[in-house]
Design a protein around this motif. Structure first.
Motif, PDB file in Angstrom:
ATOM      1  N   THR A  68       0.916  -1.165   0.005  1.00 48.59           N
ATOM      2  CA  THR A  68       0.003  -0.065   0.009  1.00 48.59           C
ATOM      3  C   THR A  68       0.966   1.350   0.031  1.00 48.59           C
ATOM      4  O   THR A  68       0.709   2.230  -0.682  1.00 48.59           O
ATOM      5  N   LEU A  69       1.797   1.385   0.826  1.00 48.09           N
ATOM      6  CA  LEU A  69       2.638   2.535   1.057  1.00 48.09           C
ATOM      7  C   LEU A  69       3.538   2.552  -0.409  1.00 48.09           C
ATOM      8  O   LEU A  69       3.835   3.690  -0.577  1.00 48.09           O
ATOM      9  N   LEU A  94      -7.827   3.875  12.302  1.00 49.44           N
ATOM     10  CA  LEU A  94      -7.395   3.687  11.186  1.00 49.44           C
ATOM     11  C   LEU A  94      -5.911   3.401  11.193  1.00 49.44           C
ATOM     12  O   LEU A  94      -5.012   4.167  11.943  1.00 49.44           O
ATOM     13  N   ALA A  95      -5.105   2.691  10.107  1.00 52.60           N
ATOM     14  CA  ALA A  95      -3.812   2.267  10.346  1.00 52.60           C
ATOM     15  C   ALA A  95      -3.131   3.841   9.585  1.00 52.60           C
ATOM     16  O   ALA A  95      -1.597   3.761   9.658  1.00 52.60           O
ATOM     17  N   VAL A  96      -3.811   4.534   9.070  1.00 54.58           N
ATOM     18  CA  VAL A  96      -3.158   5.645   8.533  1.00 54.58           C
ATOM     19  C   VAL A  96      -2.478   6.567   9.561  1.00 54.58           C
ATOM     20  O   VAL A  96      -1.499   7.506   9.361  1.00 54.58           O
ATOM     21  N   ALA A  97      -2.795   6.480  10.735  1.00 49.23           N
ATOM     22  CA  ALA A  97      -2.175   6.970  11.921  1.00 49.23           C
ATOM     23  C   ALA A  97      -0.901   6.418  12.209  1.00 49.23           C
ATOM     24  O   ALA A  97      -0.708   6.006  13.400  1.00 49.23           O
ATOM     25  N   SER A  98      -0.054   6.076  11.283  1.00 48.00           N
ATOM     26  CA  SER A  98       1.118   5.094  11.429  1.00 48.00           C
ATOM     27  C   SER A  98       2.492   5.999  11.188  1.00 48.00           C
ATOM     28  O   SER A  98       2.089   6.901  10.006  1.00 48.00           O
ATOM     29  N   GLY A  99       3.671   5.628  11.732  1.00 41.19           N
ATOM     30  CA  GLY A  99       4.873   6.384  11.165  1.00 41.19           C
ATOM     31  C   GLY A  99       5.230   6.096   9.863  1.00 41.19           C
ATOM     32  O   GLY A  99       5.387   7.169   9.050  1.00 41.19           O
ATOM     33  N   PRO A 100       5.141   4.804   9.229  1.00 41.46           N
ATOM     34  CA  PRO A 100       5.140   4.954   7.759  1.00 41.46           C
ATOM     35  C   PRO A 100       4.424   5.541   7.070  1.00 41.46           C
ATOM     36  O   PRO A 100       4.758   6.181   5.937  1.00 41.46           O
ATOM     37  N   ILE A 122       2.710   8.357   7.556  1.00 40.62           N
ATOM     38  CA  ILE A 122       3.086   9.675   7.699  1.00 40.62           C
ATOM     39  C   ILE A 122       4.322  10.206   6.790  1.00 40.62           C
ATOM     40  O   ILE A 122       4.481  10.934   6.298  1.00 40.62           O
ATOM     41  N   SER A 123       5.534   9.049   7.027  1.00 41.64           N
ATOM     42  CA  SER A 123       6.527   9.469   6.251  1.00 41.64           C
ATOM     43  C   SER A 123       6.261   9.203   4.750  1.00 41.64           C
ATOM     44  O   SER A 123       6.851  10.317   3.963  1.00 41.64           O
ATOM     45  N   THR A 124       5.571   8.327   4.457  1.00 43.66           N
ATOM     46  CA  THR A 124       5.424   8.304   2.879  1.00 43.66           C
ATOM     47  C   THR A 124       4.362   9.324   2.567  1.00 43.66           C
ATOM     48  O   THR A 124       4.880   9.868   1.220  1.00 43.66           O
ATOM     49  N   LEU A 125       3.530   9.792   3.225  1.00 42.54           N
ATOM     50  CA  LEU A 125       2.523  11.094   2.709  1.00 42.54           C
ATOM     51  C   LEU A 125       3.563  12.097   2.743  1.00 42.54           C
ATOM     52  O   LEU A 125       3.353  12.956   1.792  1.00 42.54           O
TER      53      LEU A 125
END
Lengths: 455, 455
Positions: free
Chosen positions: B292-293, B421-427, B429-432
């Motif tokens: 996904t990322l 939601l898993a969007v609150a994740s480090g990876p 945030i980094s990818t965004l």
């Protein structure tokens, strides 16, 4: 939030108002009606003048009960400095020793001496002793108010002792059995005492040997033990096996919470408990890490600069730098998080180190293979260049394996050599993996460069 | 590790050997000498044949005590299937209801009916009822073995009741006071009962109103409450305020541990408790996130591809992509970790939402300013190109502010709308942040492009 909780902000304003108006009786009525934990939450919202009135309106015992409940963030000897030394000493005396010691840790030596002067010699000596235990060991978090007796006593005598000491002891659910040398020989639960015939001897009832910890054991190990064994309290012995304290489950929860916050902090390269600071303080706490990583990141930049010529020839290579570094960084962070968790709770995983590393290498290969294939197909189709796709895919495969190994090995190595370095952090692994990923990428690209351009 | 802990691996081999040799008496001697938590650790190391011998050698009560101690990872109804249904029912009966229900949750409906047939109707009904409470609520983790009485009884009568029920009750340190309608009206501690005169009425001794939670309250809130208030147990009431269960501190620790593991998992985009899986399972658990990322990261790649022409003209721009995306990603991860921690323990920070966001913006600006200045000087000096330095510095400044805002706002928004939601994740945030950083970088570079090249 559970509904029975009160609105602390609102109640604090009310209590503050009563103190401002010096309505002592009404204040006492309202305030003492709250649970002592709620009293503590309200207390920390008051200002200096309000607090000093509160000290005047409440007995030292009531204030001690509040201080016993203070959150670690609010634990400070500054409160004692606001009181008359004699009143402060009375509060300290009435607190559980472990909590009193936590607060006194920040006190100036002169202030400490003054307080201790007014405290009963035996208690003062205990406080002095506890102040010397190293932070984060069993000794630093243990309480010294417990019930002990020798094994030749009867259950009835033990019950009598529990009744007598019920008010002072921090924990009454266990009675500790010691020998003539004060060495811990067993534990009797209050449950056992309640159901046993009065004439049975304590030695018959006790569980022996007792599970205990040493005074210099790490607090995290002790807390894990309380949690694993479902204990309400755990006895602490010194080097001679003498019983010197107990650690209660509420302290264990705080330690587990604190240690997991530390682990988080490690993962993200930030002190996650910084909440109460202002922005400048927060920025200056986070900056050292960011600048260090930035400098480390400059080596990645200079590596890219080194391949400047190649990028000019095939600027398409620049397009995929962030995909490769990003994905490898994410994979490395995943494997770091799993490793950090494993170290925090060794019981969760009883496999050997070799097997753990092997699993991580195989996992990395599997992830690298699938992710590499995926990006190869995407790039091959998007750029209509299968060689470019192959180069990106192969670089991804290798970069992920390296990142996964770094993510799992670095925390394990840090743990083995016993240092708690911040290099076992997500941002560090990502930044390090950027460097290796770019190195892998450009070296693979170099081999296939003529095919990429001509294709 | 604390030294009193036994070597589980070694002791398991010994116990397994005794079972293999069918030495029942010796097995009982050795095995029952361990603490029940240690018995549980050894139990899960045994194979099917060894376990079935263990069931034969031990009473159902002893096996129930072991099952009460099983780690959440080992809690499964599969163990019951290995036993004769009647023996399984006896074990279930002897377990604390909350633990029995945890294990039965994975049982097939047919098996469950069989077991319940052999269990006393009242207990069977309680088990059926508890099985219906939603996972992760107070109802799902509460025990139903507690001591209750009405307020008109005396302290002596209450003590008598405690003695009678001491063996069955999961918790004996609190006695719960109810009215005729079974509604919770107060709590008396065993400490109070022990020190009160026998003739005093329970209503006089009790703390009222009692702090309690509702059956459908979230388990994390309940656990935090037990931890904050330093309770050993907390009563659970239904919608009509009727007392229906208690949650004990050992369950609270498990919940806090489980929830903090979930928060970690969120930070790193991985299930950190995956430890026991084989590499293929681990890879397939981690891959969905990575792919996904990766796809999200392709938008960053296509953005860079969009600026292909510019990169050909000034290939030096490619050199600093990873520095800017990396640093912004790190800053975003820091701010995410602080936000996640704040949400996990609301009590740690009682500031308003607006103030939190303002602080985070100011922190981001401060960090962006200093990091931006640093890289401007480094690049200006290294490349002898002050315009390039300025472009990189400005891009860094803007990218960090955006990343910091995303890191703190996304988890807050997720929490507000109540989704996890898993969007609150480090990876994530980094990818965004890679995407926004590249966008910012190239747009700033475009403005100054002629100066960068000509300089």
């Amino acid at each position: 939030m559970a509904e029975t909780r009160i609105d602390i902000a609102q109640e604090s304003r009310l209590i503050a108002l009563l103190l401002d108006r010096q309505q002592a009786t009404k204040f006492r009525q309202q305030f003492l009606n709250f649970h002592v934990h709620e009293q503590a939450l309200i207390f920390v919202e008051l200002n200096l003048i309000q607090r000093q009135r509160l000290y005047r309106y409440l007995t030292s015992a009531k204030v001690a009960a509040i201080f016993n409940e203070l959150d670690s963030a609010d634990v400070t000897s500054a409160y004692f400095k606001e009181m008359a030394p004699k009143y402060a000493a009375a509060v300290i005396s009435a607190m559980y020793t472990d909590n009193a010691v936590d607060m006194l840790e920040t006190a100036a030596a002169a202030d400490l001496s003054t307080y201790l002067k007014y405290i009963a010699p035996k208690k003062a000596a205990t406080i002095r002793k506890l102040l010397h235990y190293q932070a984060k060991t069993a000794g630093a978090i243990m309480a010294t108010e417990f019930i002990k007796l020798t094994g030749d006593q009867t259950a009835a005598a033990a019950m009598q002792l529990v009744k007598l000491q019920a008010r002072q002891a921090e924990i009454i659910y266990y009675v500790y059995v010691v020998d003539q040398m004060d060495r811990l020989t067993g534990i009797v639960t209050l449950r056992d005492l309640l159901t046993a015939p009065g004439e049975s001897s304590v030695a018959q009832l006790m569980t022996s040997p007792a599970v205990s910890v040493k005074v210099d054991d790490n607090q995290e190990d002790v807390a894990r033990m309380i949690s694993d064994y479902n204990f309400v309290a755990l006895p602490v012995v010194d080097a001679d096996e003498k019983l010197i304290g107990v650690i209660t489950v509420d302290d264990a929860i705080d330690v587990i919470d604190e240690e997991s916050a530390e682990d988080y902090s490690g993962l993200a390269g930030v002190d996650i408990d910084e909440q109460k600071d202002n922005p400048w303080q927060a920025a200056f706490k986070r900056l050292p890490w960011l600048i260090t990583l930035l400098l480390l990141g400059m080596s990645t930049a200079s590596l890219v600069a080194h391949y400047d010529q190649m990028v000019s020839e095939a600027s398409i290579l620049a397009v995929f730098i962030s995909s490769i570094t990003g994905t490898a960084g994410n994979a490395g962070t995943q494997s770091l998080a799993v490793a950090v968790r494993r170290l925090a709770d060794p019981e969760a995983d009883r496999r050997s180190l070799g097997k753990i590393i092997l699993t991580e290498i195989l996992t990395g290969m599997m992830i690298g293979l699938i992710t590499g294939l995926a990006i190869m197909l995407i790039v091959g189709w998007w750029q209509q260049n299968i060689v470019l796709g192959f180069v990106i895919g192969l670089a991804m495969f290798c970069a992920i394996i390296v990142a996964n190994l770094a993510g799992s090995l670095i925390p394990l190595l840090m743990d083995k050599i016993g240092v708690d370095l911040a290099v076992a952090s997500g941002p560090f692994i990502s930044t390090l993996s950027d460097l290796t990923s770019v190195l892998i990428y450009f070296n693979i690209a170099k081999i296939f460069l003529q095919f990429i351009i001509s294709d």
